[in-house]
Structures are given as structure tokens and as C-alpha cells.
Design a protein around this motif. Structure first.
Motif, PDB file in Angstrom:
ATOM      1  N   SER A 100     -53.747  -1.536 -67.453  1.00 20.48           N
ATOM      2  CA  SER A 100     -53.065  -0.762 -66.897  1.00 20.48           C
ATOM      3  C   SER A 100     -52.311  -0.453 -68.198  1.00 20.48           C
ATOM      4  N   SER A 101     -51.602   0.808 -68.428  1.00 14.92           N
ATOM      5  CA  SER A 101     -51.137   1.307 -69.315  1.00 14.92           C
ATOM      6  C   SER A 101     -49.941   1.610 -69.524  1.00 14.92           C
ATOM      7  N   GLY A 102     -48.334   1.894 -69.981  1.00 19.52           N
ATOM      8  CA  GLY A 102     -47.692   2.009 -69.905  1.00 19.52           C
ATOM      9  C   GLY A 102     -47.309   3.309 -69.992  1.00 19.52           C
ATOM     10  N   GLY A 103     -46.372   3.956 -69.954  1.00 19.37           N
ATOM     11  CA  GLY A 103     -46.171   5.617 -70.804  1.00 19.37           C
ATOM     12  C   GLY A 103     -45.087   5.846 -70.921  1.00 19.37           C
ATOM     13  N   HIS A 105     -40.992   6.954 -71.047  1.00 19.67           N
ATOM     14  CA  HIS A 105     -40.073   6.870 -70.171  1.00 19.67           C
ATOM     15  C   HIS A 105     -39.692   8.712 -69.970  1.00 19.67           C
ATOM     16  N   VAL A 333     -40.492   0.131 -61.394  1.00 21.89           N
ATOM     17  CA  VAL A 333     -41.735   0.364 -61.697  1.00 21.89           C
ATOM     18  C   VAL A 333     -42.495   1.980 -61.026  1.00 21.89           C
ATOM     19  N   ARG A 334     -42.329   1.750 -59.531  1.00 26.48           N
ATOM     20  CA  ARG A 334     -42.430   2.671 -58.672  1.00 26.48           C
ATOM     21  C   ARG A 334     -42.228   4.054 -58.781  1.00 26.48           C
ATOM     22  N   LEU A 336     -40.918   4.556 -62.128  1.00 31.29           N
ATOM     23  CA  LEU A 336     -41.293   5.829 -63.297  1.00 31.29           C
ATOM     24  C   LEU A 336     -42.858   5.648 -63.517  1.00 31.29           C
ATOM     25  N   SER A 337     -43.608   4.826 -62.898  1.00 29.14           N
ATOM     26  CA  SER A 337     -45.048   5.928 -62.994  1.00 29.14           C
ATOM     27  C   SER A 337     -45.216   6.723 -62.584  1.00 29.14           C
ATOM     28  N   GLN A 338     -45.234   7.876 -61.822  1.00 31.03           N
ATOM     29  CA  GLN A 338     -44.725   8.502 -61.037  1.00 31.03           C
ATOM     30  C   GLN A 338     -44.924   9.925 -62.977  1.00 31.03           C
ATOM     31  N   ALA A 340     -45.733   8.583 -65.309  1.00 31.29           N
ATOM     32  CA  ALA A 340     -46.873   8.380 -66.831  1.00 31.29           C
ATOM     33  C   ALA A 340     -47.885   9.104 -67.075  1.00 31.29           C
ATOM     34  N   ARG A 341     -47.718   9.237 -68.666  1.00 26.05           N
ATOM     35  CA  ARG A 341     -48.645  10.174 -69.122  1.00 26.05           C
ATOM     36  C   ARG A 341     -48.480   8.954 -70.015  1.00 26.05           C
TER      37      ARG A 341
END
Ligand code: DAH
Length: 343
Positions: A100-103, A105, A333-334, A336-338, A340-341
Motif C-alpha cells: 500500500s503506497s501513500g500519497g 496530502h 485515512v478513509r 485522505l485515501s480518496q 491519494a495519487r
């Protein structure tokens, strides 16, 4: 006797299930105290005529047993390697497990976008301290000592022994002063940074937030340059159909001062729940007040300039339809992950 020694020896090797067991069997079957070794030692006591035959038989027994040990060892090694290989087997046809990779903010994404557009127009990024002096945050920006804005901006004053003039900057505008002090025009800078005000958190306020400021100082700059620049920025930011309108507003460091609206990028300017009348107020701007030039050693007869300042959280809220500024800082995270690029 030799016959038995051989059979028992072969049986012991065959029974060894591991290399360790084989090692002890080898000591028992071929070592100094083994039956074959005892026969060998007693050869000298046999009648001379019997010695060659018994000697040969002893040697053959040794040979047979040594070969048997070597064979068993090879077999055991092969089996162990086989097990290891089985354990380590890699099926390259299995689907991979994606880490799982971050993105970035969403506020960082918006901040970078805002700054990048100005950079593409030729502006250079400039930054300044978050702990400022009253001089840079207010006085040099033409706020009179008793100006109510000093109160309405509700400044936070850190307790620094011996320095009662320090504050947490309430806007990025002090970097205008620092830059004009440090260099003569032409100046074209964009200033991102964190700002602080004594606000109680609610849906549209936080005591810590981010601004991006713009400063252009050169010969012959007019209000038309300001409007054209901001319009160009708005089109790159929100789309080629964007319109910008300016109207009079008051900030001590600009004259004339302006409020800047962009046409609503959600409804295209027709009017919706977010914008109401088709316009969204997005920043403050204006022509640099001559007092700032005097405070920083720039000739107000020769140069003119414009500045603008905007809040990043507000733009990000509008861009993404986020109804509450606090969501950007909760770290859920729910949420923020929207956004995530890749990085
Ligand atoms: N510093 C102002 C604020 O924080 C925003 C602003 C208004 C910046 C007008 C400017 C400007 O550069 O020209 O509310």
C-alpha cells in the motif's frame, strides 16, 4: 564375525535418518572400537598362513562400509536440499501483493498546484519565518499602531524572554517586506507558508492554516497586469472557461485594494448551493502601497507592483467539495485515501 559386522554396519547406516545420526553410526561401525577395527588389530595374532586371507576380508569389509556411508551421506544431503528447495519454492506465476503506497496530502496537492502555476508564469518561490516580529507582520505593512486589524487578526504571541515584539505570523505578507528589503526590482515571487491566528476551530477556521502570497514589483505594472495574472492563474487552476472579477476592498498594504472572485468552478457560474450567485471569493489583492516601498528602500516614483494572498484550505475545500476544514487535519485515512495519487 566380519560378515556380521558388515551386515550390522550396513543396517546402522541405512537406519540413519539424518546426517548427525549417520555421523554417530559411522563412529560405531568404522571407529577405533568398531568390530572390524578389533579384527584388524588382532590380525597379528593369527597364524601366518591365515593372515593374507583375513586381511583381505577386513579390507573388503572396510571398503564396503565406507562406500555405504558415503552413499548414505549423499542420499541424506540430497533429501535435505530437496526439502529446503521445496520450502523456498517461488511460484513466479502467482499474482503479486501490492504494497500500500501513500500519497500527497490533499492540502499539499493544492498548495503545489497553486504555486506551480505561478512558477510557470515566471515567479520564484520565496519563504520566510513563521515566528515574526511586529515590524514585519504589521508595521512595515502599513498597519498603524492602533489599527483594529491587529486585534481582529487575533495574534498569538509566544513567550520569548526579552523579546515582546515577536508573534506567530498572521499571514504570509511579511515575506513581501523581507524580499523588498533584500533585493531591488524586478521582483516576481510566490510565497507559500503556514500562518497562525487565535481562532477557535470550526467548520471554516483553524488556528493554523496555510496561505500563498504573490508579489510582483517592476516598472510600469498596473491593475490590468494584476487582473490578467490572476485570471491566467485561475484558468490554469480551474479550467480555460474561468472568469475573474475584482471589486474594491481594504487592506492596509495595498492601494487600491481588491477582493478577487472567480466564477464558480462547480456550476460554471450559473449559481449553485456552494457559490450562491455564481462567484466565489478567493483572495485579497491590490497595488502595493507606496509606504511599503518607503519602508524597504524601493523608489516609489520608479516602481509599482501588485500583491495577492489566498488561503489554501479554502481553495482545497472548494476544489474537492469538502464541507469542513477540520477534515483536512484529522488524519483519517478513509478521508485522505480518496485523494491519494502517486507522490
Ligand atoms: N494578508 C491578507 C490576509 O491574510 C491577504 C492579502 C490581501 C494578501 C491582499 C495580499 C493582498 O497580498 O494584496 O488576510
Amino acid at each position: 564375525m566380519l560378515q556380521r559386522a558388515r551386515e550390522e554396519g550396513l543396517a546402522a547406516f541405512a537406519a540413519a535418518g539424518t546426517l548427525e545420526e549417520l555421523r554417530s553410526a559411522e563412529v560405531a561401525v568404522l571407529g577405533r572400537k568398531a568390530p572390524v577395527s578389533q579384527v584388524q588389530r588382532e590380525l597379528g595374532r593369527l597364524p601366518v598362513e591365515d593372515r593374507p586371507a583375513v586381511g583381505r576380508a577386513v579390507n573388503e569389509t572396510f571398503d564396503t562400509l565406507r562406500r555405504a556411508v558415503a552413499d548414505r551421506e549423499a542420499a541424506l544431503r540430497a533429501a535435505t536440499e530437496g526439502e529446503v528447495a521445496e520450502d523456498d519454492r517461488l511460484d513466479v506465476t502467482l499474482p503479486g501483493r501490492r504494497p500500500s503506497s501513500g500519497g500527497l496530502h490533499p492540502l499539499t496537492q493544492t498548495l503545489r498546484r497553486v504555486v506551480d502555476v505561478f512558477v510557470s508564469l515566471g515567479y520564484r518561490v520565496s519563504e520566510g519565518p513563521e515566528v515574526e516580529s511586529e515590524w514585519y507582520n504589521f508595521d512595515a505593512l502599513n498597519f498603524p499602531p492602533d489599527h483594529p486589524a491587529r486585534l481582529t487578526q487575533d495574534t498569538l504571541y509566544p513567550a520569548v524572554p526579552g523579546r515582546d515584539d515577536l508573534l506567530l505570523r498572521t499571514h504570509t505578507s511579511p515575506v513581501q517586506i523581507r524580499t523588498m528589503e533584500a533585493q531591488q526590482p524586478p521582483i516576481y515571487i510566490v510565497i507559500p507558508g503556514r500562518c497562525y491566528r487565535r481562532d477557535t476551530p470550526d467548520a471554516t477556521h483553524l488556528p493554523v492554516f496555510q496561505q500563498v502570497e504573490l508579489l510582483a514589483v517592476d516598472e510600469g505594472l498596473s491593475l490590468a497586469d494584476m487582473k490578467g495574472t490572476l485570471e491566467e492563474w485561475a484558468r490554469a487552476m480551474f479550467g480555460p472557461e474561468q472568469r475573474v472579477r475584482i471589486y474594491p476592498d481594504y487592506f492596509p498594504f495595498v492601494e487600491p485594494g481588491a477582493g478577487v472572485d472567480v466564477s464558480c468552478f462547480l456550476c460554471g457560474g450559473r449559481g449553485c448551493r456552494v457559490c450562491g450567485n455564481g462567484w466565489i471569493e478567493i483572495m485579497g489583492a491590490g497595488m502595493i502601497h507606496p509606504a511599503l516601498f518607503e519602508n524597504t528602500g524601493i523608489d516609489p516614483e520608479r516602481y509599482t507592483g501588485f500583491a495577492a494572498g489566498m488561503g489554501i484550505e479554502r481553495i482545497a475545500m472548494l476544489r474537492h467539495g469538502v464541507p469542513d476544514i477540520r477534515m483536512y487535519y484529522e488524519g483519517d485515512v478513509r478521508f485522505l485515501s480518496q485523494f491519494a495519487r502517486g507522490a
